[in-house]
Design a protein around this motif. Sequence first.
Motif, PDB file in Angstrom:
ATOM      1  N   GLY A  10     -70.768  -6.409 -15.293  1.00 15.26           N
ATOM      2  CA  GLY A  10     -71.472  -6.988 -16.866  1.00 15.26           C
ATOM      3  C   GLY A  10     -70.328  -7.194 -18.041  1.00 15.26           C
ATOM      4  O   GLY A  10     -71.266  -8.013 -18.918  1.00 15.26           O
ATOM      5  N   ILE A  11     -69.208  -7.387 -17.955  1.00 18.47           N
ATOM      6  CA  ILE A  11     -68.485  -7.500 -19.159  1.00 18.47           C
ATOM      7  C   ILE A  11     -68.118  -9.147 -18.901  1.00 18.47           C
ATOM      8  O   ILE A  11     -68.030  -9.528 -18.144  1.00 18.47           O
ATOM      9  N   GLU A  12     -68.098  -9.881 -20.227  1.00 20.69           N
ATOM     10  CA  GLU A  12     -68.568 -10.773 -20.924  1.00 20.69           C
ATOM     11  C   GLU A  12     -68.071 -11.299 -21.122  1.00 20.69           C
ATOM     12  O   GLU A  12     -67.587 -13.037 -20.466  1.00 20.69           O
ATOM     13  N   SER A  13     -66.490 -11.264 -21.778  1.00 23.62           N
ATOM     14  CA  SER A  13     -65.158 -12.002 -21.998  1.00 23.62           C
ATOM     15  C   SER A  13     -63.941 -10.585 -21.014  1.00 23.62           C
ATOM     16  O   SER A  13     -63.826  -9.387 -21.764  1.00 23.62           O
ATOM     17  N   VAL A  14     -63.098 -10.735 -20.069  1.00 21.73           N
ATOM     18  CA  VAL A  14     -62.371 -11.714 -19.776  1.00 21.73           C
ATOM     19  C   VAL A  14     -61.061 -11.848 -19.881  1.00 21.73           C
ATOM     20  O   VAL A  14     -60.828 -13.308 -19.484  1.00 21.73           O
ATOM     21  N   GLN A  15     -59.603 -11.782 -20.184  1.00 21.74           N
ATOM     22  CA  GLN A  15     -59.227 -12.140 -20.105  1.00 21.74           C
ATOM     23  C   GLN A  15     -57.915 -11.796 -19.630  1.00 21.74           C
ATOM     24  O   GLN A  15     -57.575 -11.166 -20.552  1.00 21.74           O
ATOM     25  N   GLU A  16     -56.562 -12.295 -19.352  1.00 20.68           N
ATOM     26  CA  GLU A  16     -55.687 -11.708 -17.993  1.00 20.68           C
ATOM     27  C   GLU A  16     -54.476 -12.668 -18.714  1.00 20.68           C
ATOM     28  O   GLU A  16     -54.492 -13.746 -18.775  1.00 20.68           O
ATOM     29  N   MET A  17     -53.271 -11.870 -19.050  1.00 25.35           N
ATOM     30  CA  MET A  17     -51.977 -12.174 -18.930  1.00 25.35           C
ATOM     31  C   MET A  17     -51.416 -11.324 -18.049  1.00 25.35           C
ATOM     32  O   MET A  17     -51.670  -9.986 -17.740  1.00 25.35           O
ATOM     33  N   GLU A  18     -50.560 -12.344 -18.196  1.00 28.40           N
ATOM     34  CA  GLU A  18     -49.020 -11.392 -16.759  1.00 28.40           C
ATOM     35  C   GLU A  18     -48.192 -10.959 -18.091  1.00 28.40           C
ATOM     36  O   GLU A  18     -47.729 -12.066 -18.679  1.00 28.40           O
ATOM     37  N   GLY A  19     -47.585 -10.129 -18.375  1.00 26.74           N
ATOM     38  CA  GLY A  19     -46.480  -8.883 -19.200  1.00 26.74           C
ATOM     39  C   GLY A  19     -46.976  -9.245 -19.954  1.00 26.74           C
ATOM     40  O   GLY A  19     -48.370  -9.610 -20.587  1.00 26.74           O
ATOM     41  N   ALA A  20     -46.023  -8.680 -20.822  1.00 25.07           N
ATOM     42  CA  ALA A  20     -46.152  -8.019 -22.096  1.00 25.07           C
ATOM     43  C   ALA A  20     -45.802  -8.953 -23.370  1.00 25.07           C
ATOM     44  O   ALA A  20     -46.511  -8.607 -24.276  1.00 25.07           O
ATOM     45  N   ILE A  21     -45.247  -9.710 -23.085  1.00 21.32           N
ATOM     46  CA  ILE A  21     -44.394 -11.052 -24.092  1.00 21.32           C
ATOM     47  C   ILE A  21     -45.664 -11.428 -24.096  1.00 21.32           C
ATOM     48  O   ILE A  21     -46.850 -12.348 -24.312  1.00 21.32           O
TER      49      ILE A  21
END
Length: 69
Positions: A10-21
């Motif tokens: 039920g989480i409406e917005s999920v942003q994904e990224m590779e690495g911490a930069i």
Amino acid sequence: PAVTALRQAGIESVQEMEGAIGLLRRVADFQPDVILIDTASPSRDVLESLCVVNSHAPRPMLMFTADDS
């Protein structure tokens, strides 16, 4: 898999990224309520990026790791 599970929960917005930069920029752009980190072992770059975010845009952070330390 983790993103799918979050959306199914039920989480409406999920942003994904590779690495911490660029993490601080992403936090500024998306204004997340919480930051989730899923990593086999946190690198120095990841830990430093989290410290920078905490200094400039503090919010809850949760790290999942396979590293016992």
